[in-house]
Design a protein around this motif. Structure first.
Motif, PDB file in Angstrom:
ATOM      1  N   ILE A   2      33.329  -8.261  10.171  1.00 41.84           N
ATOM      2  CA  ILE A   2      32.857  -9.669  10.568  1.00 41.84           C
ATOM      3  C   ILE A   2      33.866 -10.147  11.296  1.00 41.84           C
ATOM      4  N   TYR A   3      33.625 -11.210  12.056  1.00 40.02           N
ATOM      5  CA  TYR A   3      34.707 -11.687  12.958  1.00 40.02           C
ATOM      6  C   TYR A   3      34.556 -13.510  12.461  1.00 40.02           C
ATOM      7  N   ARG A   4      35.470 -14.084  12.385  1.00 41.75           N
ATOM      8  CA  ARG A   4      35.801 -15.712  12.101  1.00 41.75           C
ATOM      9  C   ARG A   4      36.742 -16.118  12.399  1.00 41.75           C
ATOM     10  N   ASP A   5      36.800 -17.557  12.731  1.00 43.82           N
ATOM     11  CA  ASP A   5      37.926 -18.257  12.823  1.00 43.82           C
ATOM     12  C   ASP A   5      38.918 -18.356  11.537  1.00 43.82           C
ATOM     13  N   PHE A  58      43.289 -18.790  15.825  1.00 43.05           N
ATOM     14  CA  PHE A  58      43.507 -17.487  15.070  1.00 43.05           C
ATOM     15  C   PHE A  58      42.092 -17.218  14.931  1.00 43.05           C
ATOM     16  N   ARG A  59      41.822 -15.752  15.256  1.00 37.46           N
ATOM     17  CA  ARG A  59      40.385 -15.203  15.122  1.00 37.46           C
ATOM     18  C   ARG A  59      40.799 -13.854  13.975  1.00 37.46           C
ATOM     19  N   PHE A  70      43.669  -9.194  13.251  1.00 35.29           N
ATOM     20  CA  PHE A  70      43.792 -10.750  13.834  1.00 35.29           C
ATOM     21  C   PHE A  70      44.285 -11.002  15.380  1.00 35.29           C
ATOM     22  N   ALA A  71      43.758 -11.920  15.929  1.00 37.56           N
ATOM     23  CA  ALA A  71      44.287 -12.222  17.228  1.00 37.56           C
ATOM     24  C   ALA A  71      45.003 -13.742  17.148  1.00 37.56           C
ATOM     25  N   GLN A 105      38.682  -4.557  20.636  1.00 37.84           N
ATOM     26  CA  GLN A 105      38.086  -4.860  21.786  1.00 37.84           C
ATOM     27  C   GLN A 105      37.522  -6.301  21.446  1.00 37.84           C
ATOM     28  N   ALA A 106      36.774  -6.423  20.335  1.00 42.13           N
ATOM     29  CA  ALA A 106      35.983  -7.831  20.030  1.00 42.13           C
ATOM     30  C   ALA A 106      36.971  -8.980  19.699  1.00 42.13           C
ATOM     31  N   LEU A 107      38.356  -8.540  19.271  1.00 44.81           N
ATOM     32  CA  LEU A 107      39.162  -9.792  19.296  1.00 44.81           C
ATOM     33  C   LEU A 107      39.804 -10.105  20.698  1.00 44.81           C
ATOM     34  N   LEU A 108      40.002  -9.071  21.526  1.00 46.99           N
ATOM     35  CA  LEU A 108      40.556  -9.331  22.928  1.00 46.99           C
ATOM     36  C   LEU A 108      39.262  -9.972  23.808  1.00 46.99           C
TER      37      LEU A 108
END
Length: 167
Positions: A2-5, A58-59, A70-71, A105-108
Motif C-alpha cells: 500500500i502506498y500513501r503520503d 514523503f511517500r 519511503f521516498a 519502482q512505485a516510489l520512484l
C-alpha cells in the motif's frame, strides 16, 4: 503493498527504517565516530522540521508488517548544474524485505510525478558510487551520471554520483 503520503505520526517509523537501512547498507564503510556523528543529525526535531517544509514530500510503502520503504522529494538542494527547473529525489530507502517487490519502482514513479506536478523539467539525485544495485536501477529509469559529489558522513567524504533525468 500500500502506498500513501506520510503523516507526522509516521516520522518515528521513517527514522527507524532510514537508520536500519543506512547502517545495513553502508555502515561498514565508516569509522564508528563518523557514522554516529552522521546519524546524530537525524533527530526527531530534524525530521519534524523537514516534514514541515511546504515543498518537501514523503511517500510510504507499507505491507502487512508495517513500513517497508519511503521516498522523500523536494526542490533541488544538491550542488547540481541544472539547465531547467529541477526537483530532487532526496531519499529512497527500503527495508530488506521490500527489495525486489516493486516498491522502489512505485516510489520512484511517485517522485518523478512530484517533479512534473511542480513544473520541473529535470529530476536529480545522488547515489553512492559503489551502490551498484541502486545505480543500475536509476540508469534503467533514464538517469544519467552527471559527475562526482562529496557526500559527508561525519568527517568521511564518500564519492557519490550526481544523476539527472530529463522529465
Amino acid at each position: 503493498m500500500i502506498y500513501r503520503d506520510a503523516t507526522r505520526a509516521d516520522l518515528p517509523a521513517i527514522d527507524a527504517l532510514f537508520r536500519t537501512s543506512f547502517v545495513a547498507t553502508f555502515g561498514h564503510l565508516y569509522a564508528p565516530r563518523d557514522l554516529a556523528d552522521f546519524l546524530a543529525g537525524f533527530t526527531p526535531e530534524a525530521w519534524a522540521g523537514e516534514f514541515a517544509e511546504p515543498e518537501l514530500r514523503f511517500r510510504l510503502a507499507e505491507d502487512e508488517r508495517g513500513l517497508a520503504g519511503f521516498a522523500k522529494t523536494s526542490g533541488l538542494t544538491l550542488p547540481a548544474e541544472a539547465t531547467a527547473p529541477a526537483h530532487e529525489l532526496r531519499q529512497l530507502y527500503l527495508d530488506e524485505r521490500a527489495k525486489g517487490s516493486g516498491a522502489a519502482q512505485a516510489l520512484l514513479d511517485w517522485a518523478l510525478e512530484q517533479g512534473r506536478a511542480r513544473g520541473a523539467e529535470e529530476m536529480w539525485l545522488s547515489v553512492y558510487v559503489d551502490n551498484r544495485r541502486a545505480r543500475r536501477f536509476y540508469e534503467k529509469n533514464g538517469f544519467e551520471d552527471r559527475g562526482a559529489y562529496a557526500f559527508m558522513v561525519g568527517e568521511h567524504a564518500d564519492e557519490d554520483r550526481l544523476m539527472r533525468r530529463i522529465l
